[in-house]
Design an enzyme around this catalytic site. Structure first.
Site, PDB file in Angstrom:
ATOM      1  N   LYS A 125       0.772  -1.095   0.083  1.00 43.93           N
ATOM      2  CA  LYS A 125      -0.065  -0.033  -0.043  1.00 43.93           C
ATOM      3  C   LYS A 125       0.964   1.399  -0.080  1.00 43.93           C
ATOM      4  O   LYS A 125       0.568   2.381  -0.463  1.00 43.93           O
ATOM      5  CB  LYS A 125      -0.736   0.033   1.157  1.00 43.93           C
ATOM      6  N   ALA A 137      -3.061 -12.729 -12.817  1.00 44.26           N
ATOM      7  CA  ALA A 137      -3.916 -11.636 -12.631  1.00 44.26           C
ATOM      8  C   ALA A 137      -4.696 -11.552 -11.465  1.00 44.26           C
ATOM      9  O   ALA A 137      -6.203 -11.099 -11.855  1.00 44.26           O
ATOM     10  CB  ALA A 137      -4.500 -11.264 -13.975  1.00 44.26           C
ATOM     11  N   GLU A 186      -2.520 -14.736 -17.177  1.00 45.02           N
ATOM     12  CA  GLU A 186      -3.623 -15.409 -16.467  1.00 45.02           C
ATOM     13  C   GLU A 186      -4.032 -16.731 -16.946  1.00 45.02           C
ATOM     14  O   GLU A 186      -4.627 -16.806 -18.000  1.00 45.02           O
ATOM     15  CB  GLU A 186      -4.655 -14.408 -16.256  1.00 45.02           C
ATOM     16  N   ALA A 212      -5.612 -10.233   6.183  1.00 38.95           N
ATOM     17  CA  ALA A 212      -4.968  -9.543   7.534  1.00 38.95           C
ATOM     18  C   ALA A 212      -6.298  -9.604   8.540  1.00 38.95           C
ATOM     19  O   ALA A 212      -6.176 -10.133   9.725  1.00 38.95           O
ATOM     20  CB  ALA A 212      -4.291  -8.412   7.592  1.00 38.95           C
ATOM     21  N   HIS A 249     -23.968  15.212   1.995  1.00 37.87           N
ATOM     22  CA  HIS A 249     -24.051  15.860   0.598  1.00 37.87           C
ATOM     23  C   HIS A 249     -22.729  17.062   0.537  1.00 37.87           C
ATOM     24  O   HIS A 249     -22.668  17.866   1.349  1.00 37.87           O
ATOM     25  CB  HIS A 249     -25.178  16.238   0.187  1.00 37.87           C
TER      26      HIS A 249
HETATM   27  P1  FAD Z   1       1.747 -14.032   8.491  1.00 40.99           P
HETATM   28  O1  FAD Z   1       1.598 -12.432   8.077  1.00 40.99           O
HETATM   29  O2  FAD Z   1       2.119 -14.822   7.336  1.00 40.99           O
HETATM   30  O3  FAD Z   1       2.625 -14.051   9.746  1.00 40.99           O
HETATM   31  C1  FAD Z   1       3.233 -15.534  10.031  1.00 40.99           C
HETATM   32  C2  FAD Z   1       4.145 -15.107  10.889  1.00 40.99           C
HETATM   33  O4  FAD Z   1       4.678 -16.520  11.211  1.00 40.99           O
HETATM   34  C3  FAD Z   1       5.574 -14.798  10.134  1.00 40.99           C
HETATM   35  O5  FAD Z   1       6.235 -13.653  10.724  1.00 40.99           O
HETATM   36  C4  FAD Z   1       6.267 -16.049   9.829  1.00 40.99           C
HETATM   37  O6  FAD Z   1       7.787 -15.679   9.613  1.00 40.99           O
HETATM   38  C5  FAD Z   1       6.287 -16.391  11.149  1.00 40.99           C
HETATM   39  N1  FAD Z   1       6.535 -18.063  11.155  1.00 40.99           N
HETATM   40  C6  FAD Z   1       5.899 -19.013  10.250  1.00 40.99           C
HETATM   41  N2  FAD Z   1       6.130 -20.192  10.607  1.00 40.99           N
HETATM   42  C7  FAD Z   1       6.966 -20.088  11.872  1.00 40.99           C
HETATM   43  C8  FAD Z   1       7.449 -20.972  12.746  1.00 40.99           C
HETATM   44  N3  FAD Z   1       7.283 -22.324  12.705  1.00 40.99           N
HETATM   45  N4  FAD Z   1       7.828 -20.533  13.911  1.00 40.99           N
HETATM   46  C9  FAD Z   1       8.028 -19.095  14.281  1.00 40.99           C
HETATM   47  N5  FAD Z   1       7.497 -18.319  13.223  1.00 40.99           N
HETATM   48  C10 FAD Z   1       6.934 -18.664  12.197  1.00 40.99           C
HETATM   49  N6  FAD Z   1      -4.217  -8.855   3.382  1.00 40.99           N
HETATM   50  C11 FAD Z   1      -5.055  -7.954   3.680  1.00 40.99           C
HETATM   51  O7  FAD Z   1      -5.929  -8.089   4.207  1.00 40.99           O
HETATM   52  N7  FAD Z   1      -5.004  -6.534   2.750  1.00 40.99           N
HETATM   53  C12 FAD Z   1      -4.056  -6.458   2.019  1.00 40.99           C
HETATM   54  O8  FAD Z   1      -4.177  -5.092   1.537  1.00 40.99           O
HETATM   55  C13 FAD Z   1      -3.122  -7.269   1.758  1.00 40.99           C
HETATM   56  N8  FAD Z   1      -2.189  -6.994   0.811  1.00 40.99           N
HETATM   57  C14 FAD Z   1      -1.283  -8.107   0.675  1.00 40.99           C
HETATM   58  C15 FAD Z   1      -0.267  -7.801  -0.229  1.00 40.99           C
HETATM   59  C16 FAD Z   1       0.727  -8.711  -0.375  1.00 40.99           C
HETATM   60  C17 FAD Z   1       2.092  -8.402  -1.506  1.00 40.99           C
HETATM   61  C18 FAD Z   1       0.831  -9.959   0.162  1.00 40.99           C
HETATM   62  C19 FAD Z   1       1.875 -11.124  -0.141  1.00 40.99           C
HETATM   63  C20 FAD Z   1      -0.111 -10.438   1.059  1.00 40.99           C
HETATM   64  C21 FAD Z   1      -1.318  -9.127   1.369  1.00 40.99           C
HETATM   65  N9  FAD Z   1      -2.309  -9.414   2.089  1.00 40.99           N
HETATM   66  C22 FAD Z   1      -3.392  -8.628   2.508  1.00 40.99           C
HETATM   67  C23 FAD Z   1      -2.290 -10.870   2.906  1.00 40.99           C
HETATM   68  C24 FAD Z   1      -1.890 -10.860   4.325  1.00 40.99           C
HETATM   69  O9  FAD Z   1      -0.523 -10.465   4.400  1.00 40.99           O
HETATM   70  C25 FAD Z   1      -2.150 -12.181   5.073  1.00 40.99           C
HETATM   71  O10 FAD Z   1      -3.515 -12.604   4.725  1.00 40.99           O
HETATM   72  C26 FAD Z   1      -1.637 -11.949   6.554  1.00 40.99           C
HETATM   73  O11 FAD Z   1      -0.428 -11.580   6.574  1.00 40.99           O
HETATM   74  C27 FAD Z   1      -1.858 -13.255   7.186  1.00 40.99           C
HETATM   75  O12 FAD Z   1      -1.410 -13.076   8.701  1.00 40.99           O
HETATM   76  P2  FAD Z   1      -1.192 -14.300   9.741  1.00 40.99           P
HETATM   77  O13 FAD Z   1      -0.788 -13.787  10.817  1.00 40.99           O
HETATM   78  O14 FAD Z   1      -2.053 -15.543   9.444  1.00 40.99           O
HETATM   79  O15 FAD Z   1       0.347 -14.763   8.795  1.00 40.99           O
HETATM   80  P1  NAD Z   2      -4.680 -14.733  -6.222  1.00 40.88           P
HETATM   81  O1  NAD Z   2      -5.301 -16.127  -5.828  1.00 40.88           O
HETATM   82  O2  NAD Z   2      -5.294 -13.527  -5.668  1.00 40.88           O
HETATM   83  O3  NAD Z   2      -4.477 -14.689  -7.539  1.00 40.88           O
HETATM   84  C1  NAD Z   2      -3.759 -15.708  -8.464  1.00 40.88           C
HETATM   85  C2  NAD Z   2      -3.977 -15.806  -9.800  1.00 40.88           C
HETATM   86  O4  NAD Z   2      -3.119 -16.401 -10.267  1.00 40.88           O
HETATM   87  C3  NAD Z   2      -5.326 -16.293 -10.198  1.00 40.88           C
HETATM   88  O5  NAD Z   2      -6.135 -15.145 -10.942  1.00 40.88           O
HETATM   89  C4  NAD Z   2      -5.075 -17.744 -10.679  1.00 40.88           C
HETATM   90  O6  NAD Z   2      -5.807 -18.195 -11.599  1.00 40.88           O
HETATM   91  C5  NAD Z   2      -3.458 -17.222 -11.576  1.00 40.88           C
HETATM   92  N1  NAD Z   2      -2.701 -18.529 -11.714  1.00 40.88           N
HETATM   93  C6  NAD Z   2      -2.491 -19.646 -10.949  1.00 40.88           C
HETATM   94  N2  NAD Z   2      -1.765 -20.421 -11.388  1.00 40.88           N
HETATM   95  C7  NAD Z   2      -1.194 -19.799 -12.565  1.00 40.88           C
HETATM   96  C8  NAD Z   2      -0.433 -19.962 -13.445  1.00 40.88           C
HETATM   97  N3  NAD Z   2       0.422 -21.293 -13.486  1.00 40.88           N
HETATM   98  N4  NAD Z   2      -0.247 -19.333 -14.658  1.00 40.88           N
HETATM   99  C9  NAD Z   2      -0.931 -18.267 -14.745  1.00 40.88           C
HETATM  100  N5  NAD Z   2      -1.735 -17.946 -13.636  1.00 40.88           N
HETATM  101  C10 NAD Z   2      -1.956 -18.458 -12.514  1.00 40.88           C
HETATM  102  O7  NAD Z   2      -3.445 -14.786  -5.524  1.00 40.88           O
HETATM  103  P2  NAD Z   2      -2.185 -13.944  -5.255  1.00 40.88           P
HETATM  104  O8  NAD Z   2      -2.464 -12.633  -6.066  1.00 40.88           O
HETATM  105  O9  NAD Z   2      -0.851 -14.425  -5.258  1.00 40.88           O
HETATM  106  O10 NAD Z   2      -2.483 -13.260  -3.875  1.00 40.88           O
HETATM  107  C11 NAD Z   2      -2.630 -14.390  -2.695  1.00 40.88           C
HETATM  108  C12 NAD Z   2      -3.335 -13.919  -1.631  1.00 40.88           C
HETATM  109  O11 NAD Z   2      -2.695 -12.807  -0.752  1.00 40.88           O
HETATM  110  C13 NAD Z   2      -4.658 -13.563  -1.989  1.00 40.88           C
HETATM  111  O12 NAD Z   2      -5.455 -14.357  -2.551  1.00 40.88           O
HETATM  112  C14 NAD Z   2      -5.135 -12.532  -1.006  1.00 40.88           C
HETATM  113  O13 NAD Z   2      -5.762 -13.493  -0.008  1.00 40.88           O
HETATM  114  C15 NAD Z   2      -3.772 -12.145  -0.280  1.00 40.88           C
HETATM  115  N6  NAD Z   2      -3.632 -10.788  -0.693  1.00 40.88           N
HETATM  116  C16 NAD Z   2      -4.599  -9.795  -0.396  1.00 40.88           C
HETATM  117  C17 NAD Z   2      -4.505  -8.453  -0.858  1.00 40.88           C
HETATM  118  C18 NAD Z   2      -5.662  -7.570  -0.672  1.00 40.88           C
HETATM  119  O14 NAD Z   2      -6.545  -7.893   0.505  1.00 40.88           O
HETATM  120  N7  NAD Z   2      -5.728  -6.201  -1.014  1.00 40.88           N
HETATM  121  C19 NAD Z   2      -3.465  -7.948  -1.594  1.00 40.88           C
HETATM  122  C20 NAD Z   2      -2.487  -8.990  -1.989  1.00 40.88           C
HETATM  123  C21 NAD Z   2      -2.611 -10.304  -1.557  1.00 40.88           C
END
Ligand code: FAD
Ligand code: NAD
Length: 475
Positions: free
Chosen positions: A58, A191, A213, A328, A452
């Site tokens: 973000k 995508a 995609e 999250a 509004h």
């Molecule tokens: P995580 O955040 O993955 O945290 C798990 C933690 O556990 C990590 O620090 C890891 O290192 C640690 N861990 C793992 N195994 C062990 C172990 N055995 N011992 C000790 N530590 C360990 N979600 C949203 O809601 N809004 C968004 O805008 C959004 N944007 C995203 C953008 C990107 C690029 C990505 C990749 C994800 C995004 N997500 C978003 C998804 C969101 O990040 C996850 O859903 C969320 O972080 C999950 O929370 P969690 O606490 O379950 O796990």
């Molecule tokens: P995603 O599931 O959103 O999208 C993955 C895409 O890849 C799908 O459209 C799928 O059809 C395609 N795909 C799968 N295998 C493929 C292949 N071999 N070749 C081409 N296309 C393929 O997954 P993501 O974008 O990796 O994000 C992972 C998760 O992280 C999300 O589902 C979401 O839960 C979380 N996330 C959330 C936010 C947010 O809340 N704004 C932002 C980023 C990530």
């Protein structure tokens, strides 16, 4: 004797750290085991979300939007900016500061709540003992005793054989947050949510972006009328989304050569960077000892009931490592629920009202069911829509793309879903979540006074439109 805690949480992301804070608030002695090490070599709380997920993405989305606006959108407001310079390194450094401030804030909250942060890899042993090994492999592992264990180990990116990561040219979402210059041509496999968000960042900064995609449908979880609207806008902005594209091979040399097949046969593109974002998988590697019979489901997620109880008494699992959307706020709410259940209080998560947001431009946000889902389930419904272009505020902002759609049950009028593509959809969706949480009807939304001129008037008008009485459109 092993040091004992009422609760040990394994994983300090938004699911785990929120669970820990709530446990501590409820008077339980609490420790969090986390192994994450930030790129500066420092251990950091906050998990994927704060370090390499929600927050850094973000931060870059916001920075890139400011840059794009100055160069392309301010003229309509009568503002000419002249030569606009881009400093990618400064942009990345700002993103890092935002991340460090927030992860440091969690460490402060742990201190204030007397939560012990055990740095290292956690492994569940029998008898609710947790072994913590130093992340660098040096030093001895220590074992702790818990009354209750909450597993919140999150998820990591799925890798595909066709495009092996090299951390430089072929990268996952973590590394896509670290480019130090704008790739001229950027390829993205997938995508989905990450593909669209990261694609938007680098396109706004000047990359030519191609998304490959595998499926034929754009964003299947999104209401398809709104998905199509968003797709059109993204394509107009220059995101080149190619559907039904099966990547067969990607190889990095001076550039990255990506071979894929679609309905027209074999294709090839050359890009400077390739991001693989095809979904995420649960983190369960070396998580529990062989004699611990923790059940996983067929997708490798930890098996839990609606209260996040695993098959082992006193062991819970929350967040990305269990079923449900990988978001999250979903994980955090599960953390609060589990903490309250452990404390003997009622705890519950309403999985029907979890909002989703995709932070593109326009933003996409929704809660509840889509029209496709309701049709498939045979649920009768009415729906109403309203275009942002017909609201005074969106016009004043030059942000007229998109619409709001409200879907309500045909007989009871209860709101079943709200879908928004448009400016500040991420904020507007909260009203819909509240309405649905209170079992509201479209009539309720229609009778609530909305200030509004605001964007929220589009939500109001869409609710009115369910019964064909929107004021600012021909019904
Ligand atoms: P995580 O955040 O993955 O945290 C798990 C933690 O556990 C990590 O620090 C890891 O290192 C640690 N861990 C793992 N195994 C062990 C172990 N055995 N011992 C000790 N530590 C360990 N979600 C949203 O809601 N809004 C968004 O805008 C959004 N944007 C995203 C953008 C990107 C690029 C990505 C990749 C994800 C995004 N997500 C978003 C998804 C969101 O990040 C996850 O859903 C969320 O972080 C999950 O929370 P969690 O606490 O379950 O796990
Ligand atoms: P995603 O599931 O959103 O999208 C993955 C895409 O890849 C799908 O459209 C799928 O059809 C395609 N795909 C799968 N295998 C493929 C292949 N071999 N070749 C081409 N296309 C393929 O997954 P993501 O974008 O990796 O994000 C992972 C998760 O992280 C999300 O589902 C979401 O839960 C979380 N996330 C959330 C936010 C947010 O809340 N704004 C932002 C980023 C990530």
């Amino acid at each position: 004797m092993a040091k004992a805690f009422d609760v040990i949480v394994i994983g300090g992301g938004p699911a785990g750290y929120v669970a820990a804070i709530r446990c501590a608030q409820l008077g339980m002695s609490t420790a969090v085991v986390d192994e994450f090490v930030y790129k500066d070599g420092e251990p950091a709380l906050g998990g994927t979300c704060l370090n390499v997920g929600c927050i850094p993405s973000k931060a870059l989305l916001d920075s890139s939007e400011q840059y794009y606006k100055i160069g392309h959108e301010l003229e309509a407001h009568g503002i000419k900016a002249g030569n606009v310079e881009l400093d990618v390194k400064a942009m990345i450094a700002r993103k890092d500061r935002v991340v460090k401030d927030l992860t440091g804030g969690i460490a402060q909250l742990f201190k204030a709540n007397k939560i012990e942060w055990l740095k290292g890899h956690g492994k569940l042993l029998s008898g609710k003992q947790v072994e913590v090994s130093p992340t660098d492999g040096k030093g001895k592992a220590r074992t702790y005793q818990a009354e209750n264990v909450i597993i919140a180990t999150g998820s990591k990116p799925i890798e595909i054989d066709a495009a092996p990561l090299d951390g430089d040219k072929i990268v996952n979402s973590d590394d896509a947050l670290e480019f130090t210059e704008v790739p001229k041509r950027l390829g993205i496999i997938g995508a989905g949510v990450i593909g669209l968000e990261m694609g938007s960042v680098w396109r706004r900064l000047g990359s030519k972006v191609i998304l490959l995609e595998a499926q034929d449908t754009f964003l299947p979880p999104v209401d398809q009328r709104l998905a199509k609207l968003a797709q059109k806008d993204f394509e107009r902005q220059g995101l080149d989304i190619r559907f039904g594209a099966r990547v067969t091979n990607a190889k990095a040399g001076k550039t990255v050569s990506v071979h894929y097949e679609d309905k027209d046969g074999k294709q090839n593109i050359q890009v400077d960077k390739l991001i693989v974002c095809v979904g995420r998988r649960p983190n369960t590697g070396n998580l529990f000892a062989e004699d611990v019979e923790l059940l996983l489901d067929e997708r490798g997620l930890i098996n839990v009931d609606e209260h996040c109880r695993t098959n082992l008494p006193g062991v819970y699992a929350i967040g990305d490592v269990v079923r449900g959307p990988m978001l999250a706020h979903k994980g955090s709410e599960e953390g609060v629920m589990v903490a309250e259940l452990i404390a003997g209080k009622p705890g519950h998560v309403n999985y029907d009202t979890i909002p989703w947001v995709i932070y593109t431009h326009p933003e996409i946000a929704w809660v509840g069911k889509t029209e496709q889902q309701l049709k498939a389930a045979g649920v009768p419904f009415n729906s109403g829509t309203f275009n942002f272009a017909a609201t005074g505020r969106a016009r004043a902002m030059e942000e007229t793309a998109g619409m709001v759609k409200v879907i309500a049950h045909k007989e009871t009028d209860r709101i079943l879903g709200v879908h928004i593509v448009g400016p500040q959809a991420s904020e507007l969706i909260a009203e819909a979540v509240v309405a649905m949480e209170f079992h509201g009807s479209s009539e309720d939304l229609a009778r609530i006074i909305h200030a509004h001129p605001t964007l929220s008037e589009a939500v109001h008008e869409a609710a009115l439109s369910v019964s064909r009485r929107a004021i600012h459109k021909a019904n």
